[in-house]
Design a protein around this motif. Structure first.
Motif, PDB file in Angstrom:
ATOM      1  N   GLN A 153      75.740-101.670  75.035  1.00 53.09           N
ATOM      2  CA  GLN A 153      75.256-102.299  73.282  1.00 53.09           C
ATOM      3  C   GLN A 153      74.096-101.163  73.266  1.00 53.09           C
ATOM      4  N   ASP A 154      73.640-100.480  72.638  1.00 48.94           N
ATOM      5  CA  ASP A 154      72.845 -99.646  71.941  1.00 48.94           C
ATOM      6  C   ASP A 154      71.138-100.233  72.061  1.00 48.94           C
ATOM      7  N   ALA A 155      70.495 -99.880  72.641  1.00 47.45           N
ATOM      8  CA  ALA A 155      68.927-100.177  72.500  1.00 47.45           C
ATOM      9  C   ALA A 155      67.728 -99.694  72.410  1.00 47.45           C
ATOM     10  N   ASP A 156      66.700-100.071  71.694  1.00 42.30           N
ATOM     11  CA  ASP A 156      65.611 -99.288  72.172  1.00 42.30           C
ATOM     12  C   ASP A 156      64.707 -98.958  73.470  1.00 42.30           C
ATOM     13  N   ARG A 157      65.592-100.473  73.705  1.00 41.25           N
ATOM     14  CA  ARG A 157      64.410-100.422  75.552  1.00 41.25           C
ATOM     15  C   ARG A 157      65.718-101.918  75.740  1.00 41.25           C
ATOM     16  N   VAL A 158      65.997-101.390  77.396  1.00 42.08           N
ATOM     17  CA  VAL A 158      66.470-102.495  78.026  1.00 42.08           C
ATOM     18  C   VAL A 158      65.618-103.022  79.332  1.00 42.08           C
ATOM     19  N   ILE A 159      65.797-104.170  78.868  1.00 44.56           N
ATOM     20  CA  ILE A 159      64.899-104.900  80.465  1.00 44.56           C
ATOM     21  C   ILE A 159      65.857-105.842  81.291  1.00 44.56           C
ATOM     22  N   ALA A 160      65.975-105.389  82.360  1.00 42.69           N
ATOM     23  CA  ALA A 160      66.891-105.809  83.782  1.00 42.69           C
ATOM     24  C   ALA A 160      65.918-106.764  84.365  1.00 42.69           C
ATOM     25  N   ASN A 161      66.797-108.131  83.830  1.00 45.01           N
ATOM     26  CA  ASN A 161      65.828-109.743  84.046  1.00 45.01           C
ATOM     27  C   ASN A 161      66.289-110.457  85.618  1.00 45.01           C
ATOM     28  N   ASP A 162      66.232-108.945  86.607  1.00 44.39           N
ATOM     29  CA  ASP A 162      67.109-109.722  87.994  1.00 44.39           C
ATOM     30  C   ASP A 162      66.401-109.336  88.808  1.00 44.39           C
ATOM     31  N   GLY A 163      65.411-109.624  88.836  1.00 48.49           N
ATOM     32  CA  GLY A 163      64.070-109.894  89.870  1.00 48.49           C
ATOM     33  C   GLY A 163      63.500-110.733  89.013  1.00 48.49           C
ATOM     34  N   PRO A 164      62.028-110.713  90.067  1.00 49.54           N
ATOM     35  CA  PRO A 164      60.757-112.263  88.946  1.00 49.54           C
ATOM     36  C   PRO A 164      60.615-112.030  87.830  1.00 49.54           C
ATOM     37  N   LEU A 165      60.328-113.187  87.551  1.00 50.26           N
ATOM     38  CA  LEU A 165      60.260-112.625  85.741  1.00 50.26           C
ATOM     39  C   LEU A 165      58.837-112.849  85.184  1.00 50.26           C
ATOM     40  N   ALA A 166      58.200-112.592  85.875  1.00 52.59           N
ATOM     41  CA  ALA A 166      57.048-111.636  85.532  1.00 52.59           C
ATOM     42  C   ALA A 166      56.715-110.450  85.534  1.00 52.59           C
ATOM     43  N   LYS A 167      57.577-109.771  85.985  1.00 60.51           N
ATOM     44  CA  LYS A 167      57.903-107.751  86.093  1.00 60.51           C
ATOM     45  C   LYS A 167      58.902-107.819  84.988  1.00 60.51           C
ATOM     46  N   ALA A 168      60.078-108.542  84.302  1.00 63.03           N
ATOM     47  CA  ALA A 168      60.890-108.555  83.126  1.00 63.03           C
ATOM     48  C   ALA A 168      59.582-109.043  82.055  1.00 63.03           C
ATOM     49  N   GLY A 169      58.710-109.709  81.733  1.00 57.97           N
ATOM     50  CA  GLY A 169      58.436-110.420  81.173  1.00 57.97           C
ATOM     51  C   GLY A 169      57.207-109.370  80.536  1.00 57.97           C
ATOM     52  N   ALA A 170      56.589-108.686  82.018  1.00 55.15           N
ATOM     53  CA  ALA A 170      55.503-107.745  81.557  1.00 55.15           C
ATOM     54  C   ALA A 170      56.155-106.769  80.986  1.00 55.15           C
ATOM     55  N   ALA A 171      57.080-106.291  81.185  1.00 51.05           N
ATOM     56  CA  ALA A 171      57.911-105.188  80.895  1.00 51.05           C
ATOM     57  C   ALA A 171      58.338-105.353  79.033  1.00 51.05           C
ATOM     58  N   LEU A 172      57.992-106.703  79.002  1.00 55.76           N
ATOM     59  CA  LEU A 172      58.755-106.747  76.913  1.00 55.76           C
ATOM     60  C   LEU A 172      57.852-106.328  76.319  1.00 55.76           C
ATOM     61  N   ALA A 173      56.024-107.447  77.145  1.00 55.64           N
ATOM     62  CA  ALA A 173      55.188-107.320  76.211  1.00 55.64           C
ATOM     63  C   ALA A 173      54.114-105.821  76.649  1.00 55.64           C
ATOM     64  N   ASP A 174      55.089-105.152  77.968  1.00 50.77           N
ATOM     65  CA  ASP A 174      54.199-103.848  77.194  1.00 50.77           C
ATOM     66  C   ASP A 174      54.569-103.250  76.255  1.00 50.77           C
ATOM     67  N   TYR A 175      55.817-103.273  76.014  1.00 51.08           N
ATOM     68  CA  TYR A 175      56.911-102.353  75.336  1.00 51.08           C
ATOM     69  C   TYR A 175      56.155-102.399  74.084  1.00 51.08           C
ATOM     70  N   LEU A 176      56.035-104.072  73.638  1.00 51.40           N
ATOM     71  CA  LEU A 176      55.570-104.536  72.393  1.00 51.40           C
ATOM     72  C   LEU A 176      53.812-104.159  72.171  1.00 51.40           C
ATOM     73  N   LYS A 177      53.454-104.342  73.001  1.00 49.95           N
ATOM     74  CA  LYS A 177      51.840-102.832  72.382  1.00 49.95           C
ATOM     75  C   LYS A 177      51.630-101.862  72.306  1.00 49.95           C
ATOM     76  N   GLU A 178      52.941-101.028  72.956  1.00 51.62           N
ATOM     77  CA  GLU A 178      53.071 -99.977  72.667  1.00 51.62           C
ATOM     78  C   GLU A 178      53.373 -99.296  71.045  1.00 51.62           C
ATOM     79  N   LEU A 179      54.282-100.664  70.899  1.00 53.62           N
ATOM     80  CA  LEU A 179      54.558-100.688  69.239  1.00 53.62           C
ATOM     81  C   LEU A 179      53.378-100.979  68.602  1.00 53.62           C
ATOM     82  N   ALA A 180      52.802-101.738  69.017  1.00 44.79           N
ATOM     83  CA  ALA A 180      51.938-102.395  68.156  1.00 44.79           C
ATOM     84  C   ALA A 180      50.568-100.833  67.834  1.00 44.79           C
ATOM     85  N   CYS A 181      50.269-100.087  68.459  1.00 40.17           N
ATOM     86  CA  CYS A 181      49.132 -99.260  68.658  1.00 40.17           C
ATOM     87  C   CYS A 181      49.538 -98.537  67.507  1.00 40.17           C
TER      88      CYS A 181
END
Length: 181
Positions: A153-181
């Motif tokens: 599926q087409d998406a603006d951001r793809v986050i692979a949750n295939d390792g530590p949860l903290a890594k995927a959670g941080a990737a989502l948080a970072d993207y949201l911070k980018e959008l909120a600027c």
């Protein structure tokens, strides 16, 4: 940021979307312009999900009164996002929605909507679905078939949750911070 955004976070059941959302929400508690929407669901609210259970009659009344910004169906249930979140987007906030891949696909191209796809390898998804114990083997197989159909599926951001949860959670948080600027 002058105009707000809806961020539809989607992914197959078992990809760990709820966990990724919770992790990002905790790390963004001090960001008042990033809001994680509580959705209405016509099923029992699952553990860890940001859901409010509604009966089908209650949902019909909500929709008839204009009380929902979004509404969709998935897996035999109805989901809705309250109209108050639309007001937040109108004032410039980023509103994060735990959404459906099919619903989000229908929103592509809308300038106020971004889509994040949380993924995990098929074997991991299958193991997680079995481990949560909400569905029998046949239902898990149906979900896996649906995942195969919706893969890529087409998406603006793809986050692979295939390792530590903290890594995927941080990737989502970072993207949201980018959008909120």
């Amino acid at each position: 940021m002058s105009k707000g955004l809806w961020v539809m976070v989607c992914g197959p059941s078992g990809a760990g979307k709820d966990s990724v959302l919770r992790h990002a929400e905790r790390s963004l508690q001090d960001r008042s312009r990033i809001v994680f929407a509580r959705r209405f669901v016509t099923r029992a609210a699952g553990p860890g999900a940001n859901d409010a259970e509604l009966s089908r009659d209650e949902l019909r009344r909500l929709l008839a009164s204009g009380g929902a910004s979004w509404h969709w169906q998935a897996h035999g249930h109805d989901y809705a996002i309250g109209a108050a979140y639309g007001d937040l987007v109108a004032r410039g906030d980023v509103v994060v929605v735990n959404g459906s891949r099919e619903h989000a696909a229908g929103l592509r191209g809308r300038p106020e909507v971004r889509t994040v796809l949380v993924t995990a390898p098929a074997c991991t998804v299958r193991e997680r679905l079995i481990a949560r114990g909400r569905e029998n083997a046949a239902a898990v197989a149906l979900r896996m078939e649906r995942n195969a159909v919706l893969e890529g599926q087409d998406a603006d951001r793809v986050i692979a949750n295939d390792g530590p949860l903290a890594k995927a959670g941080a990737a989502l948080a970072d993207y949201l911070k980018e959008l909120a600027c």
